[in-house]
Motif scaffolding. Structure first.
Motif, mmCIF file in Angstrom:
data_model
loop_
_atom_site.group_PDB
_atom_site.id
_atom_site.type_symbol
_atom_site.label_atom_id
_atom_site.label_comp_id
_atom_site.label_asym_id
_atom_site.label_seq_id
_atom_site.Cartn_x
_atom_site.Cartn_y
_atom_site.Cartn_z
ATOM 1 N N THR A 186 125.750 7.111 38.731
ATOM 2 C CA THR A 186 126.874 7.326 39.654
ATOM 3 C C THR A 186 127.641 6.036 39.912
ATOM 4 N N ARG A 187 126.916 4.922 40.109
ATOM 5 C CA ARG A 187 127.578 3.663 40.473
ATOM 6 C C ARG A 187 128.322 3.014 39.305
ATOM 7 N N ALA A 195 133.398 0.755 44.779
ATOM 8 C CA ALA A 195 132.431 1.844 44.634
ATOM 9 C C ALA A 195 132.661 2.839 45.735
ATOM 10 N N SER A 217 128.013 -6.921 41.922
ATOM 11 C CA SER A 217 127.715 -5.567 42.405
ATOM 12 C C SER A 217 128.961 -4.890 42.965
ATOM 13 N N VAL A 252 128.639 -2.529 45.022
ATOM 14 C CA VAL A 252 128.177 -2.111 46.348
ATOM 15 C C VAL A 252 127.946 -3.353 47.205
ATOM 16 N N SER A 299 123.715 -0.747 36.101
ATOM 17 C CA SER A 299 124.190 -1.140 37.427
ATOM 18 C C SER A 299 123.199 -2.069 38.119
ATOM 19 N N GLU A 334 118.175 5.529 44.880
ATOM 20 C CA GLU A 334 119.141 4.604 44.294
ATOM 21 C C GLU A 334 118.872 3.172 44.765
ATOM 22 N N SER A 359 132.415 3.774 39.913
ATOM 23 C CA SER A 359 132.866 2.470 40.401
ATOM 24 C C SER A 359 134.000 1.987 39.515
ATOM 25 N N SER A 378 120.155 -0.906 45.413
ATOM 26 C CA SER A 378 121.335 -1.615 45.907
ATOM 27 C C SER A 378 120.913 -3.068 46.047
#
Lengths: 192, 585
Positions: free
Chosen positions: B160-161, A37, A61, A63, B240, B310, B165, B312
């Motif tokens: 976006t991710r 990412a 993930s 991230v 995501s 966002e 990605s 995470s």
């Protein structure tokens, strides 16, 4: 298969994105599941760039979570300094000794932190810091844009994977006329 | 064989594999690379349309004609295309039509973080949401099948991710279906495709029936799936966020929704009956949560997770820990206890590139002290210090209309609108006509770098080149504005500061509406570079005037300014502003 989380931090135009692409392809060749990412800000040049690359048996993930980074690859000193909270306790920090002052510093309205200050803030995350003069090495090779591949050379020693695999991916991903220079840059980093 | 692809690359690949032959888009982060990648496949037509509404109509036309079509845009682009989206929801189509909406939670590169899942409910059409690149590829095919089976456009939402990605994608060995050997005759069916009130009234019940049938279909759709786990916690999620939640709750039972609208009510009820607590984890608005609560099912969600920004894995873990749903891990406790040394790290905001022509323009505007009503593009960075010479920016094409409104309201300031070339072609033309028609003496500056720069150098109607790299007609901006009735029009090079300042003064002191075209091609696109100047440290009086250009290679040394020759593009603006003649090449 051990999970490896690598975070790259730099400034737009430094070649962070190409380096993270190469690193992702190497992971795939080594048989890992891979996710990557990246966030590049609005500016084409000069903004903050961060790239997360994750290798593992199964990666969910793209991230990386705070406290989970195994290796921080810093292309620029200030940008590297922002990630202490993301580091594992035994994380390896590979950091390019190179400054690109942000606008406020150029205008004399903020101070660029010293090497010691950046080191001290990163040490709250991990003690394991390796300073590399990658930009200097790249300049000596004749092209400062090689900094990312020099850093990948350093990183490759910590990640394993045969030299051939790394060089094969690099050759595949750079234009033919830059293959030789990139190979030299990678090997220069790998020798450190 | 597997290949690493971004979500955007995978969408383009999926569209190609599914036989999509017409694609249209306007560039916008994080959607841009979808059409860029699609355009490289053989046998397809792909285009940059002037704006998202045009792109949507192009896709609709292709689908009406029986071809599968792909339209892509960023979330706010759907606002521009919405009028068309709503009529095509009524008419349906013949060939499959997919609209990709690439949302930007966290606003990495956007003016807002609207949740476009609501568009599916609003326009009454189905929406799918992939959670990685493999799904992005597959979901395009599924969306096209649904589109044709239910006679409806289908939205595919990414964030976006997902768009930016990369993850592995299985490559297909099958060739995509080719074009028909003979072009078919267009099927004329006014009752279905002419949305005058009488026909539209007949279509509305069809639309309501369609959404009901889709909700039934969602019950059996394999991309809506229960992933069994521990029965104490059942997590409803998609996209995501599913990936983040999987990291944080490895043991939980999941309802992973691939179709995010309409929802499968029976499946959700069954899922809820299996678990003790239903937890909805979704970025931005409580879109699932509100619908699930309307079903009378108890669920937690926005009482734990934010509506802003966002997500995470870090954020989900922190919120779930604070709510007592999971316990803090030893690593977390340690990280929380490790207080970093108190070092102030200056921020690095995005800035105009070295050599950017916009810099000369904003220097002149700042010195003139005018009120600048701005627009969307690289030049929006002219609002940041030290240039600080843009005072509004709302959406694509807003500058000229806002400037006209300010002028009509009456202020002491002298008023200019600043709009880029690509943004002008997008939506600057109509407000420009309005300035003439409704008579205000606004000066409109079209800052022309001859490409759509910020999204990565896409072509537009003024460049003379198409997305698929064919030569084509180029709209000449100067001729265009003269032809609609502007008589005071000047084309200037923003590298020449004195001349631009002189021309601006002439325009501001005249009583008629006028246009200045500040033309300097983007140096990152042309790759032009001149010899970097150097500073004579003895002649430099350290006044700081050159630093006020905000150009990255100009740096404050101990008692003088220096120029980093690696960063410098050699535009020479600093030579022009230096009053002590300390900078030269």
């Amino acid at each position: 298969m051990k999970k490896v989380d690598i975070l790259m931090a730099g400034v737009g135009g430094q070649g962070t994105i190409l380096a993270s692409n190469i690193l992702s392809e190497v992971g795939l060749e080594l048989g890992y599941d891979v996710k990557k990412a990246e966030v590049h800000g609005m500016a084409q040049r000069g903004g903050t760039v961060e790239s997360h690359v994750r290798w593992g048996e199964k990666v969910y993930s793209p991230v990386i979570e705070q406290g989970e980074v195994d290796i921080l690859l810093g292309f620029e000193m200030l940008e590297s300094g922002r990630w202490s909270a993301y580091l594992k306790k035994d994380a390896v920090i590979i950091i390019n000794r190179y400054r690109i002052p942000p606008p406020a510093v150029n205008l004399g309205k903020a101070r660029y932190p010293s090497e010691e200050e950046i080191e001290s803030t990163l040490k709250s995350g991990s003690q394991n810091i390796l300073w590399i003069n990658a930009t200097e090495i790249a300049k000596e090779l004749g092209n400062p844009a090689m900094v990312g591949v020099v850093l990948l050379g350093v990183l490759s020693k910590h990640l394993g994977g045969a030299e051939d695999v790394w060089l094969g991916v690099i050759k595949r991903m750079v234009p033919p006329k830059f293959q030789e220079l990139n190979t030299k840059a990678f090997l220069a980093g790998r020798q450190i | 064989m597997k290949k690493l692809m971004t979500g955007n690359e995978a969408i383009a690949y999926g569209a190609y594999l599914s036989g999509v032959r017409v694609g249209a888009a306007y560039p916008g982060t994080p959607s841009t690379e979808i059409m860029d990648n699609f355009s490289r496949y053989p046998g397809v037509h792909a285009e940059w349309s002037p704006n998202e509404k045009v792109a949507m109509d192009v896709g609709i036309g292709a689908a009406y004609a029986g071809t599968r079509a792909l339209v892509s845009m960023k979330h706010v682009g759907v606002n521009v295309a919405a009028d068309s989206l709503f009529y095509v929801s009524y008419t349906g189509l013949k060939g499959g039509l997919v609209l990709v909406s690439a949302d930007d939670p966290g606003m990495h590169s956007s003016q807002n973080e609207q949740d476009n899942r609501k568009y599916a409910r609003f326009a009454k059409l189905p929406m799918l949401e992939p959670s990685d690149s493999e799904e992005a590829k597959q979901f395009v095919g599924i969306a096209l099948e649904i589109s044709e089976a239910f006679d409806t456009p289908v939205m595919l939402r990414t964030v976006t991710r997902i768009s930016h990605s990369s993850s592995p994608v299985e490559l297909s060995e099958e060739e995509p279906p080719g074009a028909p050997p003979e072009p078919p005759l267009y099927e004329r069916n006014p009752g279905k495709f002419v949305m005058v009130p009488a026909y539209a009234r007949q279509r509305h019940p069809v639309v309501e029936e369609k959404i009901k049938k889709l909700a039934e279909y969602a019950e059996t759709l394999a991309i809506n799936r229960i992933e069994p786990g521990d029965d104490t916690l059942g997590i409803v999620t998609a996209g995501s966020v599913y990936q983040y939640a999987r990291e944080v709750f490895p043991q939980a039972t999941f309802l992973k929704l691939g179709m995010v609208y309409p929802l499968p009510e029976k499946l959700i009820r069954e899922f809820a009956s299996r678990v003790k607590t239903v937890l909805v984890i979704e970025e931005l608005d409580p879109f699932f949560e509100e619908q699930i609560r309307l079903m009378g099912i108890e669920a937690r969600g926005k009482d734990i997770f934010p509506m802003i920004g966002e997500f995470s894995p870090t954020l989900i873990r922190q919120c779930a820990t604070a709510a007592g749903i999971i316990k803090e891990t030893p690593a977390q406790a340690e990280a929380a206890a490790a207080v970093p040394a108190p070092v102030e790290l200056p921020i690095r905001p995005p800035i105009l590139c070295p050599g950017c022509g916009h810099r000369g323009l904003f220097h002149v505007l700042r010195e003139a002290g005018v009120l600048v009503l701005g627009d969307i593009g690289c030049y929006t960075l002219g609002s940041a210090p030290p240039l600080s010479a843009m005072h509004t920016c709302g959406c694509m094409g807003a500058s000229i209309g806002v400037a006209h409104g300010v002028a009509k309201a009456g202020v002491k300031d002298r008023v200019v609108a600043v709009i880029g070339d690509s943004t002008f072609f997008h939506s600057g033309f109509h407000p420009l006509i309005n300035v003439l028609y409704n008579e205000s003496n606004v000066t409109v500056i079209i800052t022309d770098n001859s490409v759509t720069a910020m999204t990565g150098h896409q072509q537009h109607p003024g460049t003379g080149i198409t997305l698929q790299k064919k030569k084509t007609a180029a709209v000449d901006l100067e001729k265009l504005v003269r032809s609609i009735g502007f008589s005071q029009v000047d084309v200037c090079d923003p590298y020449n500061i004195d001349n631009l300042a002189k021309v601006l003064e002439e325009h501001l002191s005249s009583s008629q509406p006028s246009v200045i075209i500040a033309k300097r091609p983007c140096v990152l696109y042309t790759r032009e570079k001149s010899t970097p100047p150097t500073v004579d440290p003895d002649a430099c009086v350290n006044c700081g005037v050159c630093l006020e250009l905000g150009c990255p290679p100009l740096m404050q040394a101990e008692d003088h300014v220096t120029i980093d020759p690696i960063l410098c593009n050699g535009c020479g603006l600093c030579i022009q502003v230096c009053s002590s003649e300390a900078i030269s090449r």
